[in-house]
Design a protein around this motif. Structure first.
Motif, PDB file in Angstrom:
ATOM      1  N   ALA A   1       0.827  -1.202   0.000  1.00 10.82           N
ATOM      2  CA  ALA A   1       0.000   0.000   0.000  1.00 10.82           C
ATOM      3  C   ALA A   1       0.863   1.255   0.000  1.00 10.82           C
ATOM      4  O   ALA A   1       0.579   2.221  -0.731  1.00 10.82           O
ATOM      5  N   ALA A   2       1.922   1.243   0.826  1.00 11.76           N
ATOM      6  CA  ALA A   2       2.794   2.423   0.894  1.00 11.76           C
ATOM      7  C   ALA A   2       3.530   2.648  -0.417  1.00 11.76           C
ATOM      8  O   ALA A   2       3.583   3.773  -0.935  1.00 11.76           O
ATOM      9  N   VAL A   3       4.113   1.602  -0.991  1.00  8.35           N
ATOM     10  CA  VAL A   3       4.862   1.737  -2.246  1.00  8.35           C
ATOM     11  C   VAL A   3       3.929   2.116  -3.397  1.00  8.35           C
ATOM     12  O   VAL A   3       4.286   2.946  -4.257  1.00  8.35           O
ATOM     13  N   SER A   4       2.722   1.532  -3.407  1.00  9.83           N
ATOM     14  CA  SER A   4       1.763   1.856  -4.467  1.00  9.83           C
ATOM     15  C   SER A   4       1.357   3.327  -4.387  1.00  9.83           C
ATOM     16  O   SER A   4       1.221   4.001  -5.422  1.00  9.83           O
ATOM     17  N   ALA A   5       1.136   3.802  -3.148  1.00 11.87           N
ATOM     18  CA  ALA A   5       0.781   5.212  -2.988  1.00 11.87           C
ATOM     19  C   ALA A   5       1.906   6.117  -3.485  1.00 11.87           C
ATOM     20  O   ALA A   5       1.664   7.120  -4.181  1.00 11.87           O
ATOM     21  N   TRP A   6       3.129   5.774  -3.118  1.00 13.33           N
ATOM     22  CA  TRP A   6       4.275   6.574  -3.585  1.00 13.33           C
ATOM     23  C   TRP A   6       4.362   6.529  -5.098  1.00 13.33           C
ATOM     24  O   TRP A   6       4.592   7.554  -5.751  1.00 13.33           O
ATOM     25  N   LEU A   7       4.164   5.350  -5.715  1.00 16.05           N
ATOM     26  CA  LEU A   7       4.282   5.205  -7.164  1.00 16.05           C
ATOM     27  C   LEU A   7       3.205   5.992  -7.893  1.00 16.05           C
ATOM     28  O   LEU A   7       3.482   6.656  -8.920  1.00 16.05           O
ATOM     29  N   ILE A   8       1.969   5.963  -7.385  1.00 13.63           N
ATOM     30  CA  ILE A   8       0.875   6.690  -8.027  1.00 13.63           C
ATOM     31  C   ILE A   8       1.141   8.188  -7.997  1.00 13.63           C
ATOM     32  O   ILE A   8       1.004   8.893  -9.019  1.00 13.63           O
TER      33      ILE A   8
ATOM     34  N   SER B   1       4.253  11.691  -0.040  1.00  5.87           N
ATOM     35  CA  SER B   1       3.975  11.422   1.379  1.00  5.87           C
ATOM     36  C   SER B   1       2.489  11.550   1.686  1.00  5.87           C
ATOM     37  O   SER B   1       1.954  10.820   2.529  1.00  5.87           O
ATOM     38  N   LEU B   2       1.798  12.457   0.984  1.00 11.16           N
ATOM     39  CA  LEU B   2       0.360  12.601   1.164  1.00 11.16           C
ATOM     40  C   LEU B   2      -0.360  11.302   0.763  1.00 11.16           C
ATOM     41  O   LEU B   2      -1.273  10.839   1.456  1.00 11.16           O
ATOM     42  N   GLY B   3       0.072  10.728  -0.371  1.00 14.48           N
ATOM     43  CA  GLY B   3      -0.535   9.473  -0.805  1.00 14.48           C
ATOM     44  C   GLY B   3      -0.328   8.353   0.207  1.00 14.48           C
ATOM     45  O   GLY B   3      -1.247   7.585   0.505  1.00 14.48           O
ATOM     46  N   ILE B   4       0.889   8.278   0.742  1.00 11.08           N
ATOM     47  CA  ILE B   4       1.178   7.257   1.757  1.00 11.08           C
ATOM     48  C   ILE B   4       0.334   7.483   3.004  1.00 11.08           C
ATOM     49  O   ILE B   4      -0.209   6.535   3.607  1.00 11.08           O
TER      50      ILE B   4
ATOM     51  N   LEU C   1      -1.987   4.201   3.566  1.00  8.25           N
ATOM     52  CA  LEU C   1      -1.413   3.271   4.529  1.00  8.25           C
ATOM     53  C   LEU C   1      -2.429   2.795   5.572  1.00  8.25           C
ATOM     54  O   LEU C   1      -2.472   1.596   5.903  1.00  8.25           O
ATOM     55  N   PRO C   2      -3.298   3.681   6.133  1.00  3.06           N
ATOM     56  CA  PRO C   2      -4.271   3.204   7.129  1.00  3.06           C
ATOM     57  C   PRO C   2      -5.233   2.142   6.596  1.00  3.06           C
ATOM     58  O   PRO C   2      -5.699   1.283   7.353  1.00  3.06           O
ATOM     59  N   LEU C   3      -5.526   2.205   5.286  1.00  4.64           N
ATOM     60  CA  LEU C   3      -6.443   1.205   4.730  1.00  4.64           C
ATOM     61  C   LEU C   3      -5.892  -0.205   4.875  1.00  4.64           C
ATOM     62  O   LEU C   3      -6.609  -1.139   5.234  1.00  4.64           O
TER      63      LEU C   3
ATOM     64  N   VAL D   1      12.434   1.026  -9.705  1.00  4.60           N
ATOM     65  CA  VAL D   1      12.564   0.316  -8.436  1.00  4.60           C
ATOM     66  C   VAL D   1      11.201   0.116  -7.769  1.00  4.60           C
ATOM     67  O   VAL D   1      10.876  -0.970  -7.250  1.00  4.60           O
ATOM     68  N   ALA D   2      10.355   1.151  -7.808  1.00  8.11           N
ATOM     69  CA  ALA D   2       9.029   1.051  -7.189  1.00  8.11           C
ATOM     70  C   ALA D   2       8.162   0.024  -7.915  1.00  8.11           C
ATOM     71  O   ALA D   2       7.417  -0.750  -7.279  1.00  8.11           O
ATOM     72  N   VAL D   3       8.251   0.000  -9.251  1.00  8.27           N
ATOM     73  CA  VAL D   3       7.459  -0.967 -10.015  1.00  8.27           C
ATOM     74  C   VAL D   3       7.863  -2.394  -9.666  1.00  8.27           C
ATOM     75  O   VAL D   3       7.024  -3.286  -9.439  1.00  8.27           O
TER      76      VAL D   3
END
Length: 565
Positions: A65-72, A304-307, A311-313, A86-88
């Motif tokens: 979830a954290a990496v996906s948020a950062w990637l998006i 960081s906003l996306g994370i 992340l809580p989800l 690297v994120a992919v």
């Protein structure tokens, strides 16, 4: 010397079956669950490996979830493709690792649970077999089946559904709150409160609903089980006496009460179910508002906003299983309480009930009075040397079965004594109960219960002796034929003769047979009874003591005839 003895019973009495198998009638406590879990003999190293695998599984989801948020969020700015490589790769790796470790988690947890149920059943069976025989005899059949089946399964599932999920939820909550605190301590605090609510309030409400449901439903469920077993076991007798319809009505009424009690707990269950999504919503909305304010002030980056929002989800995935874990823990506590009542009542299990082939010393009774709570007959004094043929007769309810149980050492006498003593009686005697079990396995395995070292020739000879030779010849695989459904594959007479073949094969020098000619036609019943009581018939060895309880009268004279009632 052939004698007759008449014992007029002081009052009709039924065996006290259906005993409450809870220790001292106390209410279940969490100490019962701790003692019950000890029966599973859970290995610590395997448990730690299971917790580790489950933590990595949900940890992969959290990291994903954290990496996906950062990637998006990073891809939104359209950076060079190499900045996202690297994120992919991490997203793909985390997605694969989650499936792999989920599989390992399931392997580890179910291995622990299955090994635990085997250990618990072994302990229970050994205690029932070698402990106080009165425990199994006094229990209702439905209760005993529930303890050895449902209750042990419920206890074994506690590892998979309670212990591991609670440990993993605690670890994941700490990781999620700690990770979010690196971006915003305030958002981390909101997440911690929301996780606390979903991890404590929701399970507490779920347990409360289960308590309401189980407290009311357990009694009615037991009534339904007992009424159903009575109909299944005695449908023919109930129909003849006109009691079948009332028995069916009792079963249906108990089932309706069970359903009603379950419906009463629906409101509390609904509130418990709503607590987790409400906690998730509060955490996500709070993190979003805090993140927007921080991003507007330039305190955090867009990634960081996306994370902060996504992340809580993922963090609530671990706590979402806790309400069900609380319900199961409650059920496991109650199951442990019932199991411990059965084990404690059985005692330490230091009596060996297996029949021995050692020569019998004969039976000497001094003032024996049999019964469950009050004497069923006057004191009985007798001396029966090895090879004696004894017949006990009387109408239903006069205590024939209770007398056999007393003579074989399965229940203690209310008064008097016996030589060679109760332990010796258990070691040298075989009690053939009227409702002895036929297992859903081969004919050979059903006979080998009596003597494990018997050859096929021995088994065939025993079947011929009791009149099963022709039937056995018609079976497709002979002794290897599987009796589908156990006794359902046999007629009443075939079942009775198969049980009698067990008695013939048994090495026990003292045989106690309860209604051995039941369900046979009149002529066959008398022939079987005569063969058992005649030392010269060849059915039983002449040196074996045979004690028979029957409502029929033989044509041969036994060594002693005890008339009850």
């Amino acid at each position: 010397m052939k004698t007759q003895r008449r014992l007029d019973k002081p009052g009709r009495q039924r065996p006290q079956q259906g005993t409450d198998l809870r220790p001292n009638g106390n209410r279940p406590t969490w100490r019962d669950l701790r003692r019950g879990l000890a029966l599973l003999d859970i290995p610590r190293d395997r448990t730690l490996l299971a917790i580790l695998a489950a933590t990595i599984t949900l940890g992969s989801a959290l990291a994903l979830a954290a990496v996906s948020a950062w990637l998006i969020m990073r891809a939104f700015a359209m950076p060079p493709v190499l900045d996202l490589t690297v994120a992919v790769v991490a997203v793909r790796a985390l997605g694969i690792s989650r499936g792999v470790f989920r599989y390992l988690d399931r392997l580890a947890t179910h291995d622990i649970a299955l090994r635990g149920t085997v250990a618990a059943r072994t302990t229970l069976y050994r205690r029932l077999a070698t402990g106080n025989p009165r425990t199994a005899l006094a229990a209702r059949r439905g209760q005993l089946l529930a303890r050895t089946g449902e209750d042990i399964d419920t206890l074994g599932e506690t590892v998979v559904r309670v212990l591991i999920p609670v440990a993993v939820a605690l670890l994941l909550a700490l990781i999620a709150v700690g990770g979010l605190a690196l971006i915003s301590p305030l958002a981390a605090a909101i997440l911690a409160i929301a996780l606390l609510l979903s991890g404590t309030v929701a399970p507490a409400l779920a347990a409360r609903a289960a308590t309401i449901r189980e407290h009311a439903a357990d009694t009615h469920r037991g009534e339904h089980r007992d009424a159903t077993m009575a109909v299944l076991d005695h449908a023919a007798e109930l129909r003849v006496t006109g009691q079948l319809r009332p028995a069916l009505d009792r079963a249906a009424r108990a089932l309706r009460h069970t359903d009603t009690s379950i419906d009463r707990a629906a409101t509390t269950t609904a509130v418990a179910s709503a607590t987790v999504p409400l906690a998730i919503a509060a955490s996500v909305i709070g993190s979003l508002l805090i993140g927007l304010e921080l991003y507007g002030n330039g305190a955090i980056a867009l990634t960081s906003l996306g994370i902060l929002v996504l992340l809580p989800l993922a963090a609530f995935e671990a706590t979402s299983a806790l309400p069900e874990a609380a319900i199961h823990a409650l059920r496991a506590r109650n199951a442990s309480h019932r199991l411990l009542g059965l084990l404690d009542d059985a005692g330490t299990g230091d009596v060996a009930p297996v029949a021995s082939s050692a020569p019998a010393e004969g039976l000497e009774l001094r003032g024996i009075q049999h019964g469950w709570t009050t004497p069923l007959a006057p004191p009985l004094d007798a001396t029966w040397p090895p090879g004696s043929r004894i017949l006990g007769t009387g109408s239903s309810g006069t205590g024939k079965t209770t007398l056999l149980l007393t003579l074989t050492g399965l229940i203690p006498p209310l008064a008097g004594s016996m030589e060679p003593g109760w332990a010796g009686a258990r070691e040298q005697s075989l009690f053939l109960a009227e409702d002895a079990h036929i297992f859903a396995t081969t004919v050979r395995d059903n006979l080998l219960l009596a003597r494990g070292d018997a050859t096929d020739a021995d088994l065939l000879a025993a079947c011929e002796a009791v009149g099963l030779g022709e039937w056995l010849a018609t079976l497709p695989d002979g002794l290897g034929t599987v009796l589908e459904g156990g006794e359902e594959a046999l007629s009443g007479g075939q079942r009775r003769r198969l049980l009698l073949a067990r008695a013939v094969l048994s090495p026990a020098p003292v045989l106690l047979l309860d209604e051995p000619s039941e369900h046979l036609d009149a002529a066959s019943a008398v022939r079987v009874l005569d063969a058992l009581l005649d030392r010269g018939s060849g059915l039983m060895d002449a040196q074996r003591t045979v004690i028979v309880a029957s409502h029929l009268a033989p044509t041969v004279e036994p060594d002693e005839w005890v008339r009850l009632g």
